[in-house]
Design a protein around this motif. Structure first.
Motif, short mmCIF file in Angstrom:
data_model
loop_
_atom_site.label_atom_id
_atom_site.label_comp_id
_atom_site.label_asym_id
_atom_site.label_seq_id
_atom_site.Cartn_x
_atom_site.Cartn_y
_atom_site.Cartn_z
N GLU A 387 34.45 24.44 46.54
CA GLU A 387 34.37 24.27 45.09
C GLU A 387 33.79 25.50 44.42
O GLU A 387 34.30 25.96 43.38
CB GLU A 387 33.53 23.03 44.74
N GLU A 388 32.73 26.05 45.00
CA GLU A 388 32.14 27.27 44.45
C GLU A 388 33.12 28.45 44.55
O GLU A 388 33.19 29.29 43.66
CB GLU A 388 30.83 27.62 45.16
N THR A 389 33.89 28.48 45.64
CA THR A 389 34.90 29.53 45.80
C THR A 389 35.97 29.42 44.73
O THR A 389 36.35 30.42 44.10
CB THR A 389 35.54 29.44 47.19
N GLU A 390 36.45 28.21 44.49
CA GLU A 390 37.48 27.99 43.48
C GLU A 390 36.97 28.42 42.10
O GLU A 390 37.69 29.08 41.35
CB GLU A 390 37.87 26.51 43.46
N GLU A 391 35.75 28.05 41.78
CA GLU A 391 35.19 28.42 40.47
C GLU A 391 35.07 29.93 40.34
O GLU A 391 35.36 30.50 39.27
CB GLU A 391 33.83 27.77 40.30
N ALA A 392 34.65 30.61 41.41
CA ALA A 392 34.45 32.06 41.36
C ALA A 392 35.74 32.82 41.11
O ALA A 392 35.72 33.92 40.55
CB ALA A 392 33.82 32.55 42.67
N PHE A 393 36.88 32.22 41.50
CA PHE A 393 38.16 32.91 41.36
C PHE A 393 39.05 32.34 40.26
O PHE A 393 40.20 32.75 40.13
CB PHE A 393 38.92 32.87 42.69
N SER A 394 38.56 31.41 39.46
CA SER A 394 39.47 30.79 38.50
C SER A 394 38.84 30.43 37.17
O SER A 394 39.40 29.65 36.42
CB SER A 394 40.08 29.52 39.12
N ASP A 395 37.66 30.96 36.86
CA ASP A 395 36.96 30.55 35.64
C ASP A 395 37.72 30.95 34.38
O ASP A 395 38.18 30.10 33.63
CB ASP A 395 35.55 31.15 35.65
N ARG A 396 37.86 32.24 34.14
CA ARG A 396 38.56 32.71 32.94
C ARG A 396 40.02 33.05 33.21
O ARG A 396 40.87 32.91 32.35
CB ARG A 396 37.87 33.95 32.36
N ILE A 397 40.28 33.55 34.42
CA ILE A 397 41.62 34.02 34.74
C ILE A 397 41.85 33.79 36.23
O ILE A 397 40.98 34.05 37.05
CB ILE A 397 41.78 35.52 34.36
N GLU A 398 42.99 33.27 36.59
CA GLU A 398 43.28 32.88 37.97
C GLU A 398 43.42 34.11 38.88
O GLU A 398 44.04 35.10 38.52
CB GLU A 398 44.58 32.06 38.00
N GLY A 399 42.83 34.00 40.08
CA GLY A 399 43.07 35.00 41.11
C GLY A 399 42.18 36.22 41.08
O GLY A 399 42.38 37.15 41.87
N TYR A 400 41.20 36.25 40.19
CA TYR A 400 40.26 37.36 40.11
C TYR A 400 38.85 36.83 40.39
O TYR A 400 38.49 35.75 39.94
CB TYR A 400 40.24 38.00 38.71
N TYR A 401 38.06 37.64 41.10
CA TYR A 401 36.67 37.25 41.26
C TYR A 401 35.93 37.52 39.96
O TYR A 401 36.02 38.60 39.37
CB TYR A 401 35.99 38.03 42.41
N HIS A 402 35.19 36.53 39.50
CA HIS A 402 34.45 36.62 38.24
C HIS A 402 33.01 37.04 38.54
O HIS A 402 32.26 36.29 39.18
CB HIS A 402 34.49 35.29 37.50
N THR A 403 32.62 38.22 38.07
CA THR A 403 31.33 38.79 38.44
C THR A 403 30.16 38.17 37.69
O THR A 403 29.03 38.24 38.16
CB THR A 403 31.31 40.30 38.18
N GLY A 404 30.43 37.60 36.50
CA GLY A 404 29.32 37.13 35.68
C GLY A 404 28.64 38.24 34.91
O GLY A 404 27.66 38.01 34.20
N ASP A 405 29.15 39.47 35.02
CA ASP A 405 28.59 40.60 34.28
C ASP A 405 29.41 40.84 33.02
O ASP A 405 30.65 40.84 33.05
CB ASP A 405 28.60 41.86 35.13
#
Length: 536
Positions: A387-405
């Motif tokens: 679940e955490e993996t899915e969120e990290a790669f799909s929050d704003r845009i699919e297929g990219y890791y979201h850094t939170g920066d």
């Protein structure tokens, strides 16, 4: 042609071509060639195999930057087991969580840190305990050197594929339990190739290990330095006097250091005026926080070193950008304002700054969005956390890791972080960058270190608060006043950014890699609130 990319290739190459060249300057005073290093690794692989370590088993390493860590990492990987380095600054409860979360079967620990493991032995699945000095370690530990002495070095290297996980690196855990970042042979190999290019690693480099090896495998340098046949100079800790002496004595040509470490070196140099180079010119890579322009100026103009500012996260390999884009740097002192930016993407790395809808923000150097990244060096996912993996790669845009920066991006695609997504200060409806405030505060001569966070405000919802480490080291008599600091920020910043709340402290809470743990500071400030954001 397809050839599997395996982490074991790096030591194999060094042994083949640089077997009689010096590989490691150990903290014990010993020196090993690549041939000797390889023999020790084989002996340890055989000893681990004899004790039941198999492909896929997780083996933890709790060690500062010694030759034992290098040997353990390669010995583990030669068996197809999963290298799981541990942050030696953690406490027993942290180790209990990680050892259980990863299902660690064996641990190789430095004698100075093994005492943190003994209290949790009965509550973890770990079966095999090895210390580099069992006689100096409390409890029942096998001795590293005795294992090597009793081993014949004969082990079976299993068939491995590049998509298999070969290392698990745990995040700092500044906002909750650490997560295990799964990295494959392929991801580790390609990241090592990238840093070899962008950090300009050569076979005649002398690399000083001021960066923790446990941190994403030392930013990949356990692979790149080894594979290139360069020399490792090991360390047991950070000491400014020792570092500068070693740079001179060993002819160090390359090191990595967080801005806090660079500032320690600068303070030492200002006190002594000693030489900052030996037989080789020095280049340094820094990350963890945007270094103030004053720091970059001192390192390049006073030390004569060449500074590379790089950026990334545990999940991204870590390195994904560099400010070392020389054709984009202006001449003279103006280059410092660009070099403190996180910069442009590494080869084969796609960096985007996107808004809430996943659309790219304008390249106007003013519109803030979140940094997202795609690249071969990015993790496959978190260990047993889908679940955490899915969120990290799909929050704003699919297929990219979201850094939170949160960052802005200029016309060249060069990014500049403005804040962590959770750290942005929203005061009276205005977004304020804590990094901009910190950079300004660093310019005050009475300030040695600074961290700015949002503090609760009845009027504004949030207001910037600065925690300052005085240059004289005395928070009770800091050599300045809160009123003077406030006026200083008023002279340099827009009115709504002025820092009115100031606290002088002896030190700032940091992770082992030098990142300031603003989460701890925010917890302190928002302790009486029902949530840690303002309603300005």
């Amino acid at each position: 042609m397809h050839k599997p990319l395996l982490t074991t290739d790096f030591l194999d190459r060094a042994r083949t071509h640089y077997g009689d060249q010096e590989a490691v300057v150990a903290t014990t005073g010993e020196r090993f060639t690549y041939g000797e290093l390889g023999e020790r690794v084989d002996l340890l692989s055989a000893a681990l195999e004899e004790r039941g370590i198999e492909k896929g088993d997780r083996v933890a390493v709790l060690d500062p930057n010694t030759h034992y860590h290098l040997e353990a990492a390669y010995a583990i990987m030669q068996l197809g087991a999963i290298h799981t380095p541990l942050n030696y600054r953690l406490v027993p409860d942290d180790f209990e969580y990680i050892l259980n979360d990863a299902g660690v079967k064996a641990i190789i620990a430095d004698h100075e840190h093994a005492e943190k493991i003994d209290p949790v032995r009965k509550s973890v699945p770990t079966e095999l305990y090895i210390s580099n000095d069992a006689s100096a370690t409390e409890g029942d530990w096998e001795d590293f050197e005795e294992l090597l002495d009793s081993s014949d070095g004969d082990y079976d290297r299993p068939e491995m594929t590049e998509d298999e996980v070969i290392t698990i690196n745990y995040t700092s855990g500044t906002t909750g339990d650490p997560k295990g970042v799964c990295r494959t042979h392929r991801a580790e190999t390609l990241h090592a190739y990238l840093i070899s290019i962008h950090q300009e690693i050569r076979d005649d480099d002398v690399y000083l290990w001021t960066l923790p090896m446990f941190h994403v495998n030392g930013w990949g340098h356990i692979y790149a330095i080894t594979g290139m046949g360069a020399k490792h100079v090991c360390t047991r800790g950070i000491d400014a006097e020792w570092i500068l002496k070693t740079v001179r004595d060993e002819g160090v040509s390359y090191l990595c250091a967080a801005p806090t470490v660079l500032n320690m070196l600068i303070e030492r140099y200002e006190e002594t005026g000693e030489d900052t180079t030996g037989s080789n010119p020095v280049r340094a890579a820094t990350a963890g926080a945007a270094p103030p322009e004053a720091t970059i100026r001192a390192i390049e103009d006073d030390f004569g070193w060449y500074l590379k500012h790089v950026y990334g996260a545990t999940e991204t390999g870590p390195l994904i950008t560099t400010s070392d884009a020389r054709r984009l740097l202006p001449e003279g002192a103006e280059r410092f304002s660009i070099k403190k930016r996180q910069g442009i993407g590494y080869l084969g790395t796609e960096i985007r700054v996107v808004d809430e809808d996943g659309e790219d923000v304008p390249r106007d150097n003013g519109t803030i969005g979140e940094i997202v990244v795609r690249g071969n060096q990015v993790m496959d996912g978190y260990w047993e956390k889908p679940e955490e993996t899915e969120e990290a790669f799909s929050d704003r845009i699919e297929g990219y890791y979201h850094t939170g920066d949160l960052a802005v991006i200029d016309e060249h695609g060069m990014i500049s972080i403005q804040d962590r997504k959770k750290d942005i200060i929203i005061s009276g409806g205005e977004n304020i960058s804590s990094i901009e405030l910190e950079d300004t505060l660093f310019e005050h001569p009475a300030v040695a270190d600074a961290a700015v966070i949002p503090a609760p405000s009845e009027k504004w919802g949030e207001t910037p608060k600065a925690f300052l480490v005085p240059a004289n080291g005395d928070p009770d008599e800091p050599g300045t006043s809160a009123e003077e600091i406030t006026e200083f920020t008023r002279e340099h910043l827009a009115g709504y950014k002025v820092v009115h709340e100031i606290e002088f402290v002896e030190e700032l809470p940091t992770t082992a890699t030098g990142k300031i743990q603003k989460f701890e500071l925010r917890q302190k400030e928002w302790n009486e609130e029902d949530r840690m954001v303002g309603e300005g």
